[in-house]
Design a protein around this motif. Structure first.
Motif, PDB file in Angstrom:
ATOM      1  N   ALA A   1     110.178  -6.479  96.163  1.00  0.00           N
ATOM      2  CA  ALA A   1     108.859  -6.236  95.578  1.00  0.00           C
ATOM      3  C   ALA A   1     109.037  -5.481  94.271  1.00  0.00           C
ATOM      4  O   ALA A   1     109.751  -4.480  94.213  1.00  0.00           O
ATOM      5  CB  ALA A   1     107.986  -5.442  96.534  1.00  0.00           C
ATOM      6  N   ILE A   2     108.373  -5.971  93.225  1.00  0.00           N
ATOM      7  CA  ILE A   2     108.430  -5.311  91.930  1.00  0.00           C
ATOM      8  C   ILE A   2     107.002  -4.965  91.505  1.00  0.00           C
ATOM      9  O   ILE A   2     106.227  -5.862  91.160  1.00  0.00           O
ATOM     10  CB  ILE A   2     109.094  -6.203  90.862  1.00  0.00           C
ATOM     11  CG1 ILE A   2     110.531  -6.529  91.263  1.00  0.00           C
ATOM     12  CG2 ILE A   2     109.036  -5.521  89.490  1.00  0.00           C
ATOM     13  CD1 ILE A   2     111.223  -7.504  90.335  1.00  0.00           C
ATOM     14  N   PRO A   3     106.658  -3.671  91.553  1.00  0.00           N
ATOM     15  CA  PRO A   3     105.353  -3.254  91.057  1.00  0.00           C
ATOM     16  C   PRO A   3     105.430  -3.066  89.532  1.00  0.00           C
ATOM     17  O   PRO A   3     105.865  -2.029  89.037  1.00  0.00           O
ATOM     18  CB  PRO A   3     105.101  -1.932  91.786  1.00  0.00           C
ATOM     19  CG  PRO A   3     106.471  -1.381  92.038  1.00  0.00           C
ATOM     20  CD  PRO A   3     107.375  -2.579  92.195  1.00  0.00           C
TER      21      PRO A   3
ATOM     22  N   THR B   1     103.877  -8.101  90.878  1.00  0.00           N
ATOM     23  CA  THR B   1     102.453  -8.021  90.564  1.00  0.00           C
ATOM     24  C   THR B   1     102.182  -6.873  89.594  1.00  0.00           C
ATOM     25  O   THR B   1     103.016  -6.000  89.397  1.00  0.00           O
ATOM     26  CB  THR B   1     101.621  -7.769  91.834  1.00  0.00           C
ATOM     27  OG1 THR B   1     101.973  -6.484  92.368  1.00  0.00           O
ATOM     28  CG2 THR B   1     101.848  -8.853  92.877  1.00  0.00           C
ATOM     29  N   HIS B   2     100.988  -6.883  89.040  1.00  0.00           N
ATOM     30  CA  HIS B   2     100.512  -5.741  88.259  1.00  0.00           C
ATOM     31  C   HIS B   2     100.277  -4.587  89.229  1.00  0.00           C
ATOM     32  O   HIS B   2      99.497  -4.718  90.163  1.00  0.00           O
ATOM     33  CB  HIS B   2      99.199  -6.092  87.554  1.00  0.00           C
ATOM     34  CG  HIS B   2      99.329  -7.175  86.549  1.00  0.00           C
ATOM     35  ND1 HIS B   2      99.256  -8.504  86.888  1.00  0.00           N
ATOM     36  CD2 HIS B   2      99.525  -7.116  85.215  1.00  0.00           C
ATOM     37  CE1 HIS B   2      99.403  -9.239  85.793  1.00  0.00           C
ATOM     38  NE2 HIS B   2      99.566  -8.422  84.768  1.00  0.00           N
ATOM     39  N   GLY B   3     100.987  -3.497  89.038  1.00  0.00           N
ATOM     40  CA  GLY B   3     100.799  -2.345  89.911  1.00  0.00           C
ATOM     41  C   GLY B   3     101.428  -2.545  91.283  1.00  0.00           C
ATOM     42  O   GLY B   3     102.347  -3.350  91.462  1.00  0.00           O
TER      43      GLY B   3
ATOM     44  N   ALA C   1     102.408  -5.634  94.967  1.00  0.00           N
ATOM     45  CA  ALA C   1     103.663  -6.234  95.447  1.00  0.00           C
ATOM     46  C   ALA C   1     104.250  -5.449  96.614  1.00  0.00           C
ATOM     47  O   ALA C   1     104.666  -6.031  97.623  1.00  0.00           O
ATOM     48  CB  ALA C   1     104.677  -6.326  94.307  1.00  0.00           C
ATOM     49  N   GLU C   2     104.282  -4.135  96.486  1.00  0.00           N
ATOM     50  CA  GLU C   2     104.843  -3.316  97.560  1.00  0.00           C
ATOM     51  C   GLU C   2     103.978  -3.388  98.821  1.00  0.00           C
ATOM     52  O   GLU C   2     104.493  -3.424  99.935  1.00  0.00           O
ATOM     53  CB  GLU C   2     104.995  -1.873  97.099  1.00  0.00           C
ATOM     54  CG  GLU C   2     106.117  -1.709  96.083  1.00  0.00           C
ATOM     55  CD  GLU C   2     106.289  -0.283  95.601  1.00  0.00           C
ATOM     56  OE1 GLU C   2     105.368   0.548  95.774  1.00  0.00           O
ATOM     57  OE2 GLU C   2     107.357  -0.002  95.031  1.00  0.00           O
ATOM     58  N   GLY C   3     102.659  -3.397  98.644  1.00  0.00           N
ATOM     59  CA  GLY C   3     101.762  -3.498  99.796  1.00  0.00           C
ATOM     60  C   GLY C   3     101.917  -4.819 100.526  1.00  0.00           C
ATOM     61  O   GLY C   3     101.938  -4.852 101.767  1.00  0.00           O
ATOM     62  N   LEU C   4     102.060  -5.911  99.784  1.00  0.00           N
ATOM     63  CA  LEU C   4     102.267  -7.219 100.411  1.00  0.00           C
ATOM     64  C   LEU C   4     103.590  -7.258 101.169  1.00  0.00           C
ATOM     65  O   LEU C   4     103.660  -7.777 102.285  1.00  0.00           O
ATOM     66  CB  LEU C   4     102.212  -8.332  99.364  1.00  0.00           C
ATOM     67  CG  LEU C   4     100.824  -8.664  98.835  1.00  0.00           C
ATOM     68  CD1 LEU C   4     100.930  -9.567  97.599  1.00  0.00           C
ATOM     69  CD2 LEU C   4      99.972  -9.317  99.910  1.00  0.00           C
ATOM     70  N   LYS C   5     104.635  -6.716 100.568  1.00  0.00           N
ATOM     71  CA  LYS C   5     105.945  -6.681 101.233  1.00  0.00           C
ATOM     72  C   LYS C   5     105.871  -5.861 102.523  1.00  0.00           C
ATOM     73  O   LYS C   5     106.353  -6.293 103.575  1.00  0.00           O
ATOM     74  CB  LYS C   5     107.010  -6.112 100.303  1.00  0.00           C
ATOM     75  CG  LYS C   5     108.404  -6.043 100.913  1.00  0.00           C
ATOM     76  CD  LYS C   5     109.406  -5.456  99.916  1.00  0.00           C
ATOM     77  CE  LYS C   5     110.817  -5.470 100.449  1.00  0.00           C
ATOM     78  NZ  LYS C   5     111.089  -4.452 101.453  1.00  0.00           N
ATOM     79  N   GLU C   6     105.268  -4.692 102.447  1.00  0.00           N
ATOM     80  CA  GLU C   6     105.149  -3.845 103.632  1.00  0.00           C
ATOM     81  C   GLU C   6     104.330  -4.525 104.728  1.00  0.00           C
ATOM     82  O   GLU C   6     104.691  -4.466 105.909  1.00  0.00           O
ATOM     83  CB  GLU C   6     104.518  -2.504 103.265  1.00  0.00           C
ATOM     84  CG  GLU C   6     105.448  -1.601 102.491  1.00  0.00           C
ATOM     85  CD  GLU C   6     104.802  -0.293 102.073  1.00  0.00           C
ATOM     86  OE1 GLU C   6     103.722   0.055 102.602  1.00  0.00           O
ATOM     87  OE2 GLU C   6     105.382   0.388 101.216  1.00  0.00           O
TER      88      GLU C   6
END
Length: 137
Positions: free
Chosen positions: A32-34, A8-10, A13-18
């Motif tokens: 996750a790739i921010p 995702t942009h920014g 991605a990390e928040g969704l994975k967490e």
């Protein structure tokens, strides 16, 4: 085994994975790739690295037509092992990982897309249709 890449942009991605791993526990083959952050200031090289491994990959992006989605779209034609879904949300990811326990990737994507769409509700409208009021707290 299929690799699932939330990109995702920014930092979405990390928040969704967490959040997904908070609910379902640690997931194998999830990345996750921010994009466009200090860790990933550009994404072309990381996309090429993931794709050249030859594994089946599902990329889940935030916005159709956005730069992240467009970078992957440009690689779809020559890479049949790639799947790409945009508009990723938490209901999509939860359903995807649950479905992958019993069905293949393409049916799991279909089930996850239904969950993603069904997970979006206007709760004000729902409360009115049931005669409930939030003003009674």
């Amino acid at each position: 085994m299929t690799k699932i890449v939330i990109i995702t942009h920014g930092y979405l991605a990390e928040g969704l994975k967490e959040s997904l791993e908070f609910i379902l526990g640690k997931q194998q083959n999830l990345m996750a790739i921010p994009a466009y952050t200090k860790k990933y200031p550009e994404i072309k090289s990381v996309l090429d690295e993931i794709i050249t491994k030859g594994d089946d990959v599902l990329f889940a992006t935030d916005v159709f037509g956005g730069s992240v989605n467009n970078e992957i779209m440009a690689r779809l034609k020559n890479n049949p092992q790639i799947r790409l879904v945009c508009g990723v949300n938490l209901p999509f990811l939860i359903q995807l990982f649950n479905s992958l326990l019993s069905v293949g990737l393409d049916p799991a994507i279909g089930e996850a897309m239904k969950a993603a769409k069904n997970g979006i509700k206007n709760c004000r409208d729902l409360s009115r249709s049931k005669g409930e009021s939030f003003d009674s707290f």
